[in-house]
Design a protein around this motif. Structure first.
Motif, PDB file in Angstrom:
ATOM      1  N   TRP A  22      -6.209   3.226   1.280  1.00 44.69           N
ATOM      2  CA  TRP A  22      -5.957   3.948   2.528  1.00 44.69           C
ATOM      3  C   TRP A  22      -6.762   5.236   2.585  1.00 44.69           C
ATOM      4  O   TRP A  22      -7.232   5.636   3.656  1.00 44.69           O
ATOM      5  CB  TRP A  22      -4.456   4.222   2.675  1.00 44.69           C
TER       6      TRP A  22
ATOM      7  N   GLY B 535      -1.811   7.294   8.718  1.00 46.19           N
ATOM      8  CA  GLY B 535      -0.377   7.148   8.961  1.00 46.19           C
ATOM      9  C   GLY B 535       0.109   5.762   8.582  1.00 46.19           C
ATOM     10  O   GLY B 535       1.169   5.610   7.961  1.00 46.19           O
ATOM     11  N   LEU B 536      -0.690   4.764   8.938  1.00 46.43           N
ATOM     12  CA  LEU B 536      -0.332   3.386   8.593  1.00 46.43           C
ATOM     13  C   LEU B 536      -0.275   3.227   7.070  1.00 46.43           C
ATOM     14  O   LEU B 536       0.650   2.603   6.523  1.00 46.43           O
ATOM     15  CB  LEU B 536      -1.375   2.439   9.193  1.00 46.43           C
ATOM     16  N   PHE B 538       0.280   5.560   4.916  1.00 45.55           N
ATOM     17  CA  PHE B 538       1.431   6.297   4.390  1.00 45.55           C
ATOM     18  C   PHE B 538       2.703   5.472   4.574  1.00 45.55           C
ATOM     19  O   PHE B 538       3.540   5.370   3.668  1.00 45.55           O
ATOM     20  CB  PHE B 538       1.540   7.645   5.120  1.00 45.55           C
ATOM     21  N   TYR B 539       2.813   4.831   5.754  1.00 45.17           N
ATOM     22  CA  TYR B 539       4.000   4.011   6.043  1.00 45.17           C
ATOM     23  C   TYR B 539       4.100   2.847   5.044  1.00 45.17           C
ATOM     24  O   TYR B 539       5.161   2.599   4.465  1.00 45.17           O
ATOM     25  CB  TYR B 539       3.910   3.492   7.478  1.00 45.17           C
ATOM     26  N   VAL B 540       2.971   2.148   4.855  1.00 47.98           N
ATOM     27  CA  VAL B 540       2.966   0.991   3.932  1.00 47.98           C
ATOM     28  C   VAL B 540       3.320   1.451   2.522  1.00 47.98           C
ATOM     29  O   VAL B 540       4.162   0.859   1.839  1.00 47.98           O
ATOM     30  CB  VAL B 540       1.581   0.290   3.946  1.00 47.98           C
ATOM     31  N   TRP B 542       4.855   4.152   1.567  1.00 46.59           N
ATOM     32  CA  TRP B 542       6.227   4.678   1.470  1.00 46.59           C
ATOM     33  C   TRP B 542       7.254   3.540   1.470  1.00 46.59           C
ATOM     34  O   TRP B 542       8.191   3.536   0.684  1.00 46.59           O
ATOM     35  CB  TRP B 542       6.480   5.640   2.633  1.00 46.59           C
ATOM     36  N   SER B 543       7.031   2.560   2.375  1.00 39.65           N
ATOM     37  CA  SER B 543       8.012   1.466   2.464  1.00 39.65           C
ATOM     38  C   SER B 543       7.983   0.606   1.197  1.00 39.65           C
ATOM     39  O   SER B 543       9.028   0.114   0.764  1.00 39.65           O
ATOM     40  CB  SER B 543       7.746   0.610   3.702  1.00 39.65           C
ATOM     41  N   ARG B 544       6.830   0.469   0.575  1.00 38.74           N
ATOM     42  CA  ARG B 544       6.763  -0.323  -0.663  1.00 38.74           C
ATOM     43  C   ARG B 544       7.419   0.431  -1.811  1.00 38.74           C
ATOM     44  O   ARG B 544       7.949  -0.165  -2.732  1.00 38.74           O
ATOM     45  CB  ARG B 544       5.311  -0.625  -1.003  1.00 38.74           C
ATOM     46  N   ARG B 545       7.295   1.737  -1.739  1.00 36.98           N
ATOM     47  CA  ARG B 545       7.821   2.545  -2.822  1.00 36.98           C
ATOM     48  C   ARG B 545       9.355   2.455  -2.837  1.00 36.98           C
ATOM     49  O   ARG B 545       9.993   2.418  -3.860  1.00 36.98           O
ATOM     50  CB  ARG B 545       7.374   3.998  -2.588  1.00 36.98           C
TER      51      ARG B 545
END
Lengths: 241, 545
Positions: A22, B535-536, B538-540, B542-545
């Motif tokens: 990313w 942002g995408l 970060f979302y991925v 964070w959600s995996r974490r």
């Protein structure tokens, strides 16, 4: 084939979960977006993506090795490569699967630049020549495939991913500037002509002009096949070294 | 001593390998041609010294398990890489190239191909030298284009000279041409003189000619080649004095400047001709009579007729109906201009019947129209009278229709008197389609002149509706193909068949509209879009974490 696809899927998943991917994608978009906006707002700007795509190709010289440097070296360092090699998966499936996963993710990064094309199309009152644009994207994908394959090769040589990345960047830079040898040795010299042929840049820029030449496609495919074959042999050598 | 040398033997072998490989990269040096061979021999000796100085180490290595597996792996690798290399080599011998640019920018036009065929047949040694900065976009674009020229004609060679780096080559160019070379341009040379090895000076070459052009597109390169091969330019005389269309752009667009520009590119010389002042013979290879607004005097018409009967060539671009004044000139061929307006409801521009369109099946076979038909280019006519091609009065003169309308067309005779809201319709006495709109007339043998002497009848092309090639028409309809009919007709009239074809089209510029809010654009591309990606991510993450 299912083993290969399994490894590809696993690799894509690993990329999605990796902050490195990313960060690379964001950095690529910041850089390309900035250059794009500067070029497009100049007075007398033309509806032509080709100069930008040439620049994107140059950026890939660094992005692709950074993406591929950990593919095999990290497996070697963490010891998971031994597990892979003792499982019923062929060495070539490991190598090609990892490369394919990285290639899919690199294509995602390249596809993000289509946003720039959309902006340009909106501002191009007299339309755009879409043929060279399509050829440029084909060239960009083939270049990315070749760069990733070189990255996989250097990654198979060492368990240190920084070393692998450094080796990959050096190798692609040498290949990129190899055509300069033609200028030094003269265009009529056989060695000069061979060096020019072996260089990445000339083959890539032909696509940017809107020319799809079988020699350029063959060269890029050869780099992919040759590099991944060598990487497979290096991986295999762990069995008898 | 041997042990000491043996200890450094592996390093020597590596050094020897570098020497041997490096020898292939050394540029040729005058008087030292032996150097690469010597380096290869020295490198080879250093490599072979290793097994000679350390035979025990070598024997152990060869017998080890690693050596056996390693040897297999190395052989397999060499074989596969060898196959890849051979495939690439074969790929360079036979390859295909797809030009996906609009207007086939990197594919030479059919007119250029014909010119190159002609050049190839002549067998002159042609050298193209681009004076351009190495690595510039111009240089990069030029190479694939010129490769097509050299591929098409084996007698053309190509070289690039950097104005800042290749000073010696620039000096050599100055010696050959006698002029300082440009900082940027393309030099085309025919039969360039060889350099005398003793004096270093160029030897005299009688056939030597050169041309310089200052752009690197196909139009410019082809123009240079045409000029090289023409010792004397053909003269195209545009008749003036009766309101004819001229060759200079005018405010109303009633001009043939687009045609004249193309003619000059093909090395034609354009001259105005006033028929009333002609005393003896007309000094032009072709006369163009383009849309006269006033009638010619009998003496002028007689001068024209004498010119054709003397082997001259005339292009008649007829303006509207009732061109009866050329009846005598056209009479031997059996061609007659009808007093009508061609309407074609079936094949017309946007359904407007008095704008008949000639499409592929409207072309009749002739050198003039061959390439237009092959390339599928359409022509739009306006205010055109139909041409009646009857039996020629003289056996030696033949008339060939070049293009015709659809069967639904007819020659309306009452268009001028028609009420504004009335619809024209076919009358029984009107000519019906297919109607000819252009005719080529050619005299084969000698024709009996008035005084009983024999003269050679020349060539005439009649095109009905002179407006179709005018600047105003091209501008209004954005239709660049109409002048090609005129150009090909002139090339046929001058018997320059090699020039008949479809010339290269210059690359259009496609400017971008300035964004209304540049800062918004910069923010959206350089910040907003990357922010979405970040942002995408970060979302991925964070959600995996």
């Amino acid at each position: 084939m299912s083993n290969l696809l399994t490894i590809t899927r696993r690799e894509i998943g690993a990329f999605f979960g990796s902050p490195v991917f990313w960060v690379l994608a964001t950095a690529f978009m910041v850089f390309s977006g900035f250059v794009f906006s500067i070029i497009i707002t100049r007075p007398g700007a033309q509806a032509d993506m080709l100069p930008l795509l040439g620049l994107y190709g140059t950026v890939l010289l660094f992005v692709a090795p950074l993406m591929s440097m950990r593919l095999l070296s990290e497996e070697q360092r963490s010891g998971t490569l031994e597990l892979l090699m003792t499982s019923p998966i062929d060495d070539w499936q490991v190598v090609w699967g990892k490369w394919l996963g990285a290639f899919v993710m690199l294509s995602v990064i390249v596809a993000l630049t289509l946003f720039h094309v959309a902006v340009m199309l909106r501002l191009a009152t007299e339309g755009m020549d879409l043929g060279p644009l399509a050829a440029s994207y084909l060239g960009l994908l083939l270049l990315g495939a070749a760069l990733l394959a070189i990255g996989v090769l250097t990654s198979s040589m060492t368990q240190n991913q920084v070393v692998a990345g450094f080796l990959a960047v050096m190798t692609v830079l040498i290949l990129w500037f190899l055509p300069l040898g033609k200028d030094l040795l003269g265009s009529e010299s056989a060695v000069g002509a061979t060096l020019a042929y072996m260089g990445l840049s000339d083959h890539y820029f032909n696509f940017g002009q809107g020319l799809i030449d079988s020699r350029d496609v063959l060269y890029m495919v050869s780099v992919v096949v040759g590099s991944l074959f060598l990487a497979t042999r290096i991986l295999e050598s762990r069995r008898w070294r | 001593m041997r042990e000491r040398i043996g200890a450094i033997a592996p390093y020597l072998a590596v050094f020897g390998l570098i020497l041997a490989v490096g020898s292939f990269l050394i540029p040729p040096v005058d008087g030292m041609t032996w150097l690469p061979t010597a380096l290869q021999a020295a490198g080879g000796a250093m490599i072979l010294a290793w097994p000679f100085l350390q035979p025990d180490v070598f024997r152990d290595m060869l017998g080890a398990r690693q050596a056996r597996f390693g040897g297999n792996a190395v052989l397999l690798t060499i074989a596969v890489l060898g196959v890849v290399g051979v495939i690439n080599y074969l790929g360079t011998l036979r390859y295909a190239r797809l030009d996906v640019t609009e207007g086939q920018r990197f594919s030479i036009s059919n007119q250029t191909r014909q010119i190159l065929d002609d050049l190839s047949d002549r067998g002159d040694d042609i050298r193209l030298t681009a004076i351009v900065t190495n690595g510039s976009s111009e240089a990069t674009d030029l190479v694939p284009l010129v490769e097509q020229y050299t591929g098409e004609a084996g007698n053309i060679s190509f070289d690039m000279v950097d104005p800042d780096l290749d000073r010696l080559q620039l000096l050599a160019i100055q010696q050959r041409t006698g002029d300082p070379p440009p900082r940027r341009g393309l030099l085309a040379e025919m039969n360039p003189p060889a350099i005398n090895p003793e004096t270093g000076e160029p030897e005299a070459s009688q056939d030597y000619r050169n041309e310089v052009v200052y752009s690197f597109d196909e139009q410019a390169i082809t123009e240079a080649l045409v000029k090289l091969t023409r010792t004397e330019p053909s003269v195209v005389g545009f008749v003036i004095g009766h309101g004819e269309m001229g060759t200079d752009p005018d405010s109303e667009g009633r001009s043939l400047s687009a045609v004249a520009q193309q003619l000059e590119r093909l090395s034609y010389q354009i001259e105005p001709v006033n028929l009333s002042t002609v005393t003896e013979t007309l000094d032009a290879d072709v006369l163009v009579v383009a849309g006269a607004q006033r009638s010619y005097t009998d003496a002028e018409l007689q001068a024209l007729q004498t010119y054709v009967e003397g082997g001259g060539a005339v292009l008649l671009l007829l303006d509207g109906q009732g061109e009866a004044r050329f009846d005598a000139l056209l009479a031997p061929s059996g061609v007659r201009v009808r007093d009508d307006d061609v309407l074609d409801p079936l094949r017309s521009y946007q359904g407007v019947a008095n704008l008949p369109v000639i499409a592929e099946d409207g072309y009749l076979f002739h050198e003039i129209t061959r390439d237009l038909e092959q390339e599928g280019l359409n022509l739009i006519f306006f205010n055109a009278a139909s041409l009646d091609v009857g039996d020629s009065l003289l056996e030696s003169v033949s008339a060939t229709p070049l293009l015709q309308t659809s069967e639904e067309a007819w020659g309306e005779t009452g268009l001028a008197t028609l009420a504004p809201d009335a619809q024209p319709s076919k009358d029984p006495d009107e000519a019906v389609g297919p109607l000819s709109l252009a005719v080529a007339i050619e005299g084969a043998d000698a024709v009996e002149g008035e005084g009983g002497g024999a003269s050679s009848y020349g060539r005439i092309v009649v095109i009905s509706g002179a407006e179709m090639a005018s600047d105003a028409f091209i501008e209004r309809f954005q239709w660049p193909y109409n002048p090609l009919l005129v150009l090909n007709s002139i090339n046929w009239l001058t018997q320059d068949e090699a020039l008949i074809g479809i010339p290269a089209v210059a690359q259009d510029e496609r400017p971008l509209e300035a964004p209304q809010n540049p800062w918004l654009l910069i923010l959206s591309t350089a910040l907003l879009m990357p922010a979405v990606v970040a942002g995408l991510g970060f979302y991925v993450f964070w959600s995996r974490r």
